[in-house]
Design a protein around this motif. Structure first.
Motif, mmCIF file in Angstrom:
data_model
loop_
_atom_site.group_PDB
_atom_site.id
_atom_site.type_symbol
_atom_site.label_atom_id
_atom_site.label_comp_id
_atom_site.label_asym_id
_atom_site.label_seq_id
_atom_site.Cartn_x
_atom_site.Cartn_y
_atom_site.Cartn_z
ATOM 1 N N SER A 171 -36.368 -54.128 47.228
ATOM 2 C CA SER A 171 -37.733 -53.793 46.743
ATOM 3 C C SER A 171 -38.446 -52.090 46.772
ATOM 4 C CB SER A 171 -38.902 -54.737 48.235
ATOM 5 O OG SER A 171 -40.815 -53.854 47.803
ATOM 6 N N ASP A 172 -39.453 -51.813 45.918
ATOM 7 C CA ASP A 172 -39.967 -50.777 46.215
ATOM 8 C C ASP A 172 -40.874 -50.444 47.044
ATOM 9 O OD1 ASP A 172 -42.302 -51.432 44.850
ATOM 10 O OD2 ASP A 172 -41.377 -51.451 43.047
ATOM 11 N N GLY A 173 -41.566 -51.338 47.387
ATOM 12 C CA GLY A 173 -42.263 -50.758 48.196
ATOM 13 C C GLY A 173 -43.500 -50.590 48.429
ATOM 14 N N MET A 174 -43.556 -51.148 47.083
ATOM 15 C CA MET A 174 -44.954 -50.350 46.687
ATOM 16 C C MET A 174 -45.761 -51.033 45.440
ATOM 17 S SD MET A 174 -43.800 -46.387 45.544
ATOM 18 C CE MET A 174 -45.737 -45.960 44.736
ATOM 19 N N SER A 175 -45.024 -52.530 44.434
ATOM 20 C CA SER A 175 -45.455 -52.998 43.933
ATOM 21 C C SER A 175 -45.359 -54.154 43.689
ATOM 22 C CB SER A 175 -44.738 -52.524 42.027
ATOM 23 O OG SER A 175 -43.181 -53.163 42.434
ATOM 24 N N GLY A 176 -44.881 -54.678 44.449
ATOM 25 C CA GLY A 176 -44.189 -56.281 44.934
ATOM 26 C C GLY A 176 -43.167 -57.243 44.093
ATOM 27 N N ARG A 177 -42.344 -55.741 43.350
ATOM 28 C CA ARG A 177 -41.059 -56.636 42.651
ATOM 29 C C ARG A 177 -40.015 -56.611 42.979
ATOM 30 N NH1 ARG A 177 -42.032 -51.403 38.719
ATOM 31 N NH2 ARG A 177 -43.846 -52.012 37.759
ATOM 32 N N LYS A 178 -39.326 -57.599 43.055
ATOM 33 C CA LYS A 178 -37.787 -57.873 43.250
ATOM 34 C C LYS A 178 -36.894 -57.458 42.778
ATOM 35 C CE LYS A 178 -40.905 -59.346 47.826
ATOM 36 N NZ LYS A 178 -41.162 -58.341 48.145
ATOM 37 N N ARG A 190 -32.099 -43.936 48.052
ATOM 38 C CA ARG A 190 -31.995 -45.063 47.187
ATOM 39 C C ARG A 190 -33.024 -45.657 46.738
ATOM 40 N NH1 ARG A 190 -29.543 -43.275 51.870
ATOM 41 N NH2 ARG A 190 -28.632 -44.255 53.510
ATOM 42 N N GLY A 191 -32.610 -46.761 45.699
ATOM 43 C CA GLY A 191 -33.295 -47.354 45.372
ATOM 44 C C GLY A 191 -32.966 -49.150 44.674
ATOM 45 N N CYS A 192 -33.210 -48.551 43.708
ATOM 46 C CA CYS A 192 -33.555 -50.519 42.995
ATOM 47 C C CYS A 192 -32.910 -50.753 41.754
ATOM 48 C CB CYS A 192 -34.767 -51.532 43.223
ATOM 49 S SG CYS A 192 -35.172 -51.159 45.314
ATOM 50 N N GLY A 193 -32.385 -51.641 41.567
ATOM 51 C CA GLY A 193 -31.646 -51.888 39.635
ATOM 52 C C GLY A 193 -31.712 -52.811 39.746
ATOM 53 N N TRP A 194 -31.625 -53.701 38.063
ATOM 54 C CA TRP A 194 -31.567 -54.327 37.406
ATOM 55 C C TRP A 194 -30.610 -54.451 36.203
ATOM 56 C CZ3 TRP A 194 -35.531 -51.046 37.691
ATOM 57 C CH2 TRP A 194 -36.117 -50.924 36.262
ATOM 58 N N THR A 195 -30.876 -56.101 35.637
ATOM 59 C CA THR A 195 -30.329 -55.970 33.802
ATOM 60 C C THR A 195 -31.219 -56.937 33.496
ATOM 61 O OG1 THR A 195 -28.901 -57.473 34.470
ATOM 62 C CG2 THR A 195 -27.829 -55.290 34.556
ATOM 63 N N ALA A 196 -30.511 -56.858 32.330
ATOM 64 C CA ALA A 196 -31.432 -58.310 31.169
ATOM 65 C C ALA A 196 -30.660 -59.245 32.165
ATOM 66 C CB ALA A 196 -30.586 -58.319 29.785
ATOM 67 N N ALA A 197 -29.818 -59.917 32.209
ATOM 68 C CA ALA A 197 -29.057 -60.906 33.941
ATOM 69 C C ALA A 197 -28.984 -61.539 34.479
ATOM 70 C CB ALA A 197 -27.797 -60.449 32.972
ATOM 71 N N HIS A 198 -29.507 -60.620 35.776
ATOM 72 C CA HIS A 198 -30.283 -60.285 36.665
ATOM 73 C C HIS A 198 -31.739 -58.874 36.505
ATOM 74 C CE1 HIS A 198 -26.518 -61.769 37.410
ATOM 75 N NE2 HIS A 198 -25.872 -61.070 37.008
ATOM 76 N N PRO A 199 -32.389 -60.035 36.189
ATOM 77 C CA PRO A 199 -34.038 -59.379 36.182
ATOM 78 C C PRO A 199 -34.885 -59.324 37.594
ATOM 79 C CG PRO A 199 -34.405 -61.977 35.547
ATOM 80 C CD PRO A 199 -33.005 -61.598 35.432
ATOM 81 N N VAL A 200 -35.792 -58.610 37.083
ATOM 82 C CA VAL A 200 -36.895 -58.298 38.394
ATOM 83 C C VAL A 200 -37.699 -59.070 38.074
ATOM 84 C CG1 VAL A 200 -38.851 -56.373 38.574
ATOM 85 C CG2 VAL A 200 -36.999 -55.408 37.560
ATOM 86 N N THR A 201 -37.962 -59.732 39.672
ATOM 87 C CA THR A 201 -39.350 -60.747 39.275
ATOM 88 C C THR A 201 -40.809 -60.355 40.290
ATOM 89 O OG1 THR A 201 -38.413 -61.577 42.258
ATOM 90 C CG2 THR A 201 -37.539 -62.557 39.372
ATOM 91 N N GLY A 202 -41.043 -61.190 40.236
ATOM 92 C CA GLY A 202 -42.538 -60.871 41.321
ATOM 93 C C GLY A 202 -43.667 -59.719 40.127
ATOM 94 N N ALA A 203 -44.259 -59.685 40.994
ATOM 95 C CA ALA A 203 -45.748 -58.905 40.724
ATOM 96 C C ALA A 203 -45.873 -57.403 39.347
ATOM 97 C CB ALA A 203 -46.511 -58.305 41.880
ATOM 98 N N ASP A 204 -46.533 -57.456 38.725
ATOM 99 C CA ASP A 204 -45.910 -56.042 37.731
ATOM 100 C C ASP A 204 -44.833 -55.879 36.978
ATOM 101 O OD1 ASP A 204 -48.654 -56.458 37.814
ATOM 102 O OD2 ASP A 204 -48.434 -55.365 39.521
ATOM 103 N N HIS A 205 -44.256 -56.992 37.137
ATOM 104 C CA HIS A 205 -42.584 -57.048 36.367
ATOM 105 C C HIS A 205 -42.933 -56.103 34.903
ATOM 106 C CE1 HIS A 205 -41.733 -60.408 34.612
ATOM 107 N NE2 HIS A 205 -42.739 -60.922 35.381
ATOM 108 N N PRO A 206 -41.445 -55.290 34.907
ATOM 109 C CA PRO A 206 -41.374 -54.073 34.178
ATOM 110 C C PRO A 206 -41.524 -55.720 32.665
ATOM 111 C CG PRO A 206 -39.779 -53.767 34.983
ATOM 112 C CD PRO A 206 -40.103 -54.764 35.761
#
Length: 146
Positions: free
Chosen positions: A108-115, A130-146
């Motif tokens: 979690s980025d700790g700000m947006s509610g994204r997972k 330290r941060g977070c990552g994603w791909t098309a096959a493993h997408p972001v979920t949750g609030a306001d995801h890109p």
């Protein structure tokens, strides 16, 4: 040599045993283990971090590093290494060593509610981020995801 030790430490520190994607190829020294393949060479890995803000994407042997001060980003060549529990990307950014470890651990980025499906640890020069990552096959979920 030192760079290899730092990358190994990042992979061990950022990676946790998981049931993430694996390949069937045997990993040397661990006949019963397989290499992690959660982010393949053809996948576009997106990554982001806060405090300070940073992000970018990587695919194949190329990585683009972006900051608020350099929104176009700097593109560097990277070497990929798929370990048992994650992926390592190594190169040189701005004349300093750059190492990134990616593991299949919820983030979690700790700000947006994204997972995010991946945890990302970056060693840039002497700084560790330290941060977070994603791909098309493993997408972001949750609030306001890109």
């Amino acid at each position: 040599m030192i760079r290899s030790i730092v990358l190994a430490a990042l992979l061990l520190g950022a990676c946790h045993p998981s049931k993430g994607p694996t390949t069937q190829a045997a990993v040397p020294g661990g006949e019963s283990r397989t290499a992690w393949s959660g982010v393949g060479p053809a996948d576009v890995l997106h990554f982001t971090g806060t405090e300070p803000f940073w992000g970018g994407e990587a695919s194949g042997s190329s990585l683009t590093w972006k900051t608020p001060e350099d929104q176009a980003g700097a593109t560097i060549a990277v070497t990929r290494f798929a370990g048992r529990n994650g992926l390592g990307l190594s190169g040189t950014l701005g004349g300093a060593p750059f190492d990134m470890a990616v593991s299949a651990a919820r983030c979690s980025d700790g700000m947006s509610g994204r997972k995010y499906p991946f945890t990302v640890t970056v060693r840039r020069g002497r700084d560790t981020l330290r941060g977070c990552g994603w791909t098309a096959a493993h997408p972001v979920t949750g609030a306001d995801h890109p």
